[in-house]
Motif scaffolding. Structure first.
Motif, PDB file in Angstrom:
ATOM      1  N   LEU A 302       0.814  -1.209   0.000  1.00  0.00           N
ATOM      2  CA  LEU A 302       0.000   0.000   0.000  1.00  0.00           C
ATOM      3  C   LEU A 302       0.850   1.263   0.000  1.00  0.00           C
ATOM      4  N   GLN A 303       1.965   1.227   0.707  1.00  0.00           N
ATOM      5  CA  GLN A 303       2.829   2.410   0.791  1.00  0.00           C
ATOM      6  C   GLN A 303       3.358   2.813  -0.581  1.00  0.00           C
ATOM      7  N   GLN A 304       3.628   1.848  -1.424  1.00  0.00           N
ATOM      8  CA  GLN A 304       4.094   2.143  -2.779  1.00  0.00           C
ATOM      9  C   GLN A 304       3.048   2.899  -3.582  1.00  0.00           C
ATOM     10  N   ARG A 305       1.795   2.811  -3.178  1.00  0.00           N
ATOM     11  CA  ARG A 305       0.686   3.444  -3.888  1.00  0.00           C
ATOM     12  C   ARG A 305       0.126   4.656  -3.149  1.00  0.00           C
ATOM     13  N   GLY A 306       0.834   5.092  -2.115  1.00  0.00           N
ATOM     14  CA  GLY A 306       0.409   6.255  -1.354  1.00  0.00           C
ATOM     15  C   GLY A 306      -0.673   5.973  -0.344  1.00  0.00           C
ATOM     16  N   LEU A 307      -0.903   4.695  -0.018  1.00  0.00           N
ATOM     17  CA  LEU A 307      -1.986   4.306   0.884  1.00  0.00           C
ATOM     18  C   LEU A 307      -1.441   3.747   2.186  1.00  0.00           C
ATOM     19  N   GLU A 308      -2.307   3.674   3.189  1.00  0.00           N
ATOM     20  CA  GLU A 308      -1.929   3.084   4.468  1.00  0.00           C
ATOM     21  C   GLU A 308      -3.161   2.478   5.140  1.00  0.00           C
ATOM     22  N   LEU A 309      -2.912   1.529   6.037  1.00  0.00           N
ATOM     23  CA  LEU A 309      -3.988   0.904   6.783  1.00  0.00           C
ATOM     24  C   LEU A 309      -4.471   1.815   7.904  1.00  0.00           C
ATOM     25  N   SER A 310      -5.762   1.733   8.197  1.00  0.00           N
ATOM     26  CA  SER A 310      -6.316   2.456   9.336  1.00  0.00           C
ATOM     27  C   SER A 310      -5.995   1.682  10.614  1.00  0.00           C
ATOM     28  N   VAL A 311      -5.257   2.308  11.511  1.00  0.00           N
ATOM     29  CA  VAL A 311      -4.835   1.630  12.741  1.00  0.00           C
ATOM     30  C   VAL A 311      -6.046   1.278  13.597  1.00  0.00           C
ATOM     31  N   GLU A 312      -7.056   2.170  13.616  1.00  0.00           N
ATOM     32  CA  GLU A 312      -8.214   1.953  14.481  1.00  0.00           C
ATOM     33  C   GLU A 312      -9.109   0.816  14.000  1.00  0.00           C
ATOM     34  N   LYS A 313      -9.248   0.660  12.677  1.00  0.00           N
ATOM     35  CA  LYS A 313     -10.222  -0.285  12.137  1.00  0.00           C
ATOM     36  C   LYS A 313      -9.609  -1.616  11.692  1.00  0.00           C
ATOM     37  N   THR A 314      -8.304  -1.669  11.509  1.00  0.00           N
ATOM     38  CA  THR A 314      -7.654  -2.907  11.093  1.00  0.00           C
ATOM     39  C   THR A 314      -7.391  -3.785  12.307  1.00  0.00           C
ATOM     40  N   ARG A 315      -7.794  -5.050  12.226  1.00  0.00           N
ATOM     41  CA  ARG A 315      -7.605  -5.934  13.370  1.00  0.00           C
ATOM     42  C   ARG A 315      -7.506  -7.383  12.927  1.00  0.00           C
ATOM     43  N   ILE A 316      -7.074  -8.222  13.858  1.00  0.00           N
ATOM     44  CA  ILE A 316      -6.947  -9.664  13.623  1.00  0.00           C
ATOM     45  C   ILE A 316      -7.891 -10.382  14.586  1.00  0.00           C
ATOM     46  N   THR A 317      -8.756 -11.234  14.031  1.00  0.00           N
ATOM     47  CA  THR A 317      -9.736 -11.944  14.858  1.00  0.00           C
ATOM     48  C   THR A 317      -9.714 -13.432  14.536  1.00  0.00           C
ATOM     49  N   HIS A 318     -10.205 -14.216  15.467  1.00  0.00           N
ATOM     50  CA  HIS A 318     -10.327 -15.656  15.258  1.00  0.00           C
ATOM     51  C   HIS A 318     -11.713 -15.962  14.705  1.00  0.00           C
ATOM     52  N   ILE A 319     -11.817 -17.024  13.943  1.00  0.00           N
ATOM     53  CA  ILE A 319     -13.083 -17.369  13.293  1.00  0.00           C
ATOM     54  C   ILE A 319     -14.184 -17.637  14.313  1.00  0.00           C
ATOM     55  N   THR A 320     -13.813 -18.096  15.534  1.00  0.00           N
ATOM     56  CA  THR A 320     -14.836 -18.343  16.558  1.00  0.00           C
ATOM     57  C   THR A 320     -15.418 -17.041  17.115  1.00  0.00           C
ATOM     58  N   GLU A 321     -14.690 -15.924  16.962  1.00  0.00           N
ATOM     59  CA  GLU A 321     -15.201 -14.621  17.364  1.00  0.00           C
ATOM     60  C   GLU A 321     -16.076 -14.030  16.268  1.00  0.00           C
ATOM     61  N   GLY A 322     -15.783 -14.412  15.027  1.00  0.00           N
ATOM     62  CA  GLY A 322     -16.546 -13.922  13.899  1.00  0.00           C
ATOM     63  C   GLY A 322     -16.071 -12.555  13.433  1.00  0.00           C
ATOM     64  N   PHE A 323     -16.410 -12.214  12.200  1.00  0.00           N
ATOM     65  CA  PHE A 323     -16.056 -10.905  11.647  1.00  0.00           C
ATOM     66  C   PHE A 323     -17.132 -10.484  10.663  1.00  0.00           C
ATOM     67  N   ASP A 324     -17.303  -9.168  10.542  1.00  0.00           N
ATOM     68  CA  ASP A 324     -18.269  -8.594   9.613  1.00  0.00           C
ATOM     69  C   ASP A 324     -17.575  -8.236   8.306  1.00  0.00           C
ATOM     70  N   PHE A 325     -18.226  -8.590   7.185  1.00  0.00           N
ATOM     71  CA  PHE A 325     -17.663  -8.309   5.872  1.00  0.00           C
ATOM     72  C   PHE A 325     -18.814  -8.135   4.886  1.00  0.00           C
ATOM     73  N   LEU A 326     -18.919  -6.955   4.305  1.00  0.00           N
ATOM     74  CA  LEU A 326     -19.933  -6.655   3.297  1.00  0.00           C
ATOM     75  C   LEU A 326     -21.359  -6.870   3.821  1.00  0.00           C
ATOM     76  N   GLY A 327     -21.584  -6.475   5.066  1.00  0.00           N
ATOM     77  CA  GLY A 327     -22.918  -6.578   5.637  1.00  0.00           C
ATOM     78  C   GLY A 327     -23.271  -7.949   6.180  1.00  0.00           C
ATOM     79  N   GLN A 328     -22.357  -8.915   6.086  1.00  0.00           N
ATOM     80  CA  GLN A 328     -22.587 -10.267   6.603  1.00  0.00           C
ATOM     81  C   GLN A 328     -21.653 -10.533   7.772  1.00  0.00           C
ATOM     82  N   ASN A 329     -22.049 -11.438   8.622  1.00  0.00           N
ATOM     83  CA  ASN A 329     -21.195 -11.883   9.712  1.00  0.00           C
ATOM     84  C   ASN A 329     -20.811 -13.335   9.463  1.00  0.00           C
ATOM     85  N   VAL A 330     -19.518 -13.609   9.471  1.00  0.00           N
ATOM     86  CA  VAL A 330     -18.993 -14.963   9.252  1.00  0.00           C
ATOM     87  C   VAL A 330     -18.390 -15.438  10.569  1.00  0.00           C
TER      88      VAL A 330
END
Length: 500
Positions: A302-330
């Motif tokens: 991303l840095q090569q393209r002038g972009l960066e990750l959002s520190v507040e919103k980027t996270r690592i979760t386990h599948i048993t905790e679940g995650f939201d993606f495109l309006g769905q929860n997996v």
């Protein structure tokens, strides 16, 4: 290279808008797009560039570009010049004016629209001519974007949808015993893309692209220059964003190969990417792998393209905790992985429905149903590929409660009781005892009864994911896309009609 009358007619030829054979025009543009795709697949980039030039200077391309910008939802929204093309004569003149020589785009008209989190999103509105020029060059750029796209990129691509991205997530996670997910959020993606990177890597006329990127914007009659980013609102902006982020999956696959020496070890690592526009997730078997290897790789890309990750919103979760993606929860429950509408998405939908019902206190029952049905049906159809039956029932119950209060308030002064309200606004229909209805008079003079659409009546259907390497512009995939279209699996038709 030769041109026939349709593709190479001079731009000042007389055009009778109402007499245009659109089937012939689309066929000619499709033919040139197919040739561009074939040239890219063969590695003949000079050939592809020459065909792009032919398409962007063709009569068929110009006609189709004007058709797109005058028939979409924003066709009545003017730019800074306050002009729209709403007559056949103005469209004819517009098609004849799409010339590259002497072209200078006007600044964007910037407005602010509310985001779901309460903040405001800047939206840049180009003039009609600038939109048509972008649509014209998009006809030649999109076939190259498809040929170079990452296999598991699903946003802003013909024949692909959110359902494909969610189904890919499910396939990656349904049999995983131990799986971690890297939920990435790019900080102001559209607003921060490097102009230098775009000008160096996007295969189109650089002078035209530079004019679009540097045209600036007007906000409250004040001009501001643009030194980075691509405007949200430009027709070509989604494809530019895809060009910027395409290559991330290939970079990951190079670091974690599935074939060759050591591939068994990397297969067990389970590193896979699923991307929809600027939202993406990356899976892995271990948290340390995501933290120490995958995240630095993504940040460097991303840095090569002038972009960066959002520190507040980027996270690592386990599948048993679940995650939201495109309006769905997996999420994994024991040995089962379940995809269902996310709580945030359900709450946002119901808040909008409640707000709509409150604002229609004086509306007739039939008019209220006309406003509610498209929203309920559209939301339910979006979630019909997930495990949504229970959620549909909950949503229907919440809407019923809201409508019940709406009906009671209308007759509060009349002193009407609950039984009278129930008989006046609800009836039995197809096994539904409390179906909300309204009577109206159709133009023929006959009375017609309108019924509220219930989300629970939407059948749950498993989505058949598109093949990763399918290309709607390639002749080798035309039969495949035709079969998907017949089965109703395409959100939009392939080829030019989908671009329009």
């Amino acid at each position: 290279m030769t041109e026939d009358k349709t593709s190479g007619a001079a731009s000042d030829d007389h055009i009778d808008w109402d007499a245009i054979d659109w089937q012939k025009v689309e066929k000619e543009v499709n033919r040139l797009q197919t040739r561009i795709t074939k040239a890219v697949e063969e590695g003949r980039w000079n050939r592809a560039k020459a065909l792009q030039h032919l398409l962007t200077h063709s009569r068929a391309g110009k006609l189709l570009a004007v058709k797109r910008v005058t028939e979409n939802k924003g066709s009545k929204t003017p730019g800074v010049d306050k002009r729209t093309w709403n007559t056949p004569k103005s469209k004819e003149m517009a098609a004849a004016s799409l010339n590259q020589r002497g072209y200078r785009p006007l600044p964007l008209r910037r407005i602010l629209i509310p985001k779901s989190n309460g903040k405001m999103r800047p939206l840049g509105i180009p003039t009609m001519k600038d939109r048509a020029m972008q649509a014209l060059y998009l006809l030649g750029l999109d076939p190259i974007a498809e040929a170079c796209a990452d296999p598991n990129s699903y946003g802003f691509r013909i024949g692909r949808s959110c359902a494909d991205a969610i189904e890919q997530c499910f396939k990656l996670l349904c049999k995983a015993r131990d799986r971690w997910i890297f939920e990435a959020d790019i900080k102001s993606c559209f607003d921060k893309i490097s102009h230098e990177w775009l000008l160096e890597h996007v295969p189109m006329d650089r002078s035209i692209l530079q004019k679009w990127l540097k045209c600036g914007y007007m906000e409250r009659s004040v001009f501001s220059a643009t030194d980075e980013g691509t405007p949200q609102g430009g027709i070509i902006s989604p494809v530019l964003a895809n060009f910027t982020l395409d290559g991330l999956e290939r970079r990951i696959r190079k670091a974690f190969p599935l074939v060759g020496p050591g591939c068994t070890l990397w297969r067990e690592a389970g590193v896979h990417l699923v991307r929809y526009a600027d939202d993406f997730v990356i899976t892995a078997s271990k948290r340390e792998l995501l933290e120490n290897t995958v995240r630095p790789l993504v940040e460097e890309f991303l840095q090569q393209r002038g972009l960066e990750l959002s520190v507040e919103k980027t996270r690592i979760t386990h599948i048993t905790e679940g995650f939201d993606f495109l309006g769905q929860n997996v999420r994994a429950f024991g040995k089962k992985t379940i995809v269902q509408p996310s709580k945030v998405n359900v709450k946002r939908f119901l808040d909008n429905i409640r707000k709509l019902i409150k604002t229609q206190a004086q509306a007739t029952t039939a008019n209220l149903i006309r406003l509610l049905n498209p929203k309920i049906r559209g939301w339910a159809n979006y979630h019909r590929h997930a495990c949504s039956k229970k959620t549909f029932g909950y949503v229907d119950k919440q809407i019923f409660d809201c409508l019940w209060q709406w009906a009671k308030r209308r007759h509060k002064r009349d002193g009407k009781g609950g039984k009278w309200v129930a008989k006046r606004y609800f009836a039995s229909r197809e096994g539904q005892r409390w179906a909300f209805y309204g009577d109206t008079v159709v133009p023929s003079g006959q009375r017609q009864r309108l019924w509220l659409y219930y989300a629970e009546s939407t059948p749950i259907v498993r989505h058949c994911k598109i093949r990763a390497h399918a290309n709607p512009y390639s002749p080798n995939w035309q039969d495949y896309f035709s079969r998907r279209r017949k089965k109703g699996l395409l959100d939009q038709p392939a080829m030019v009609s989908g671009v329009l």
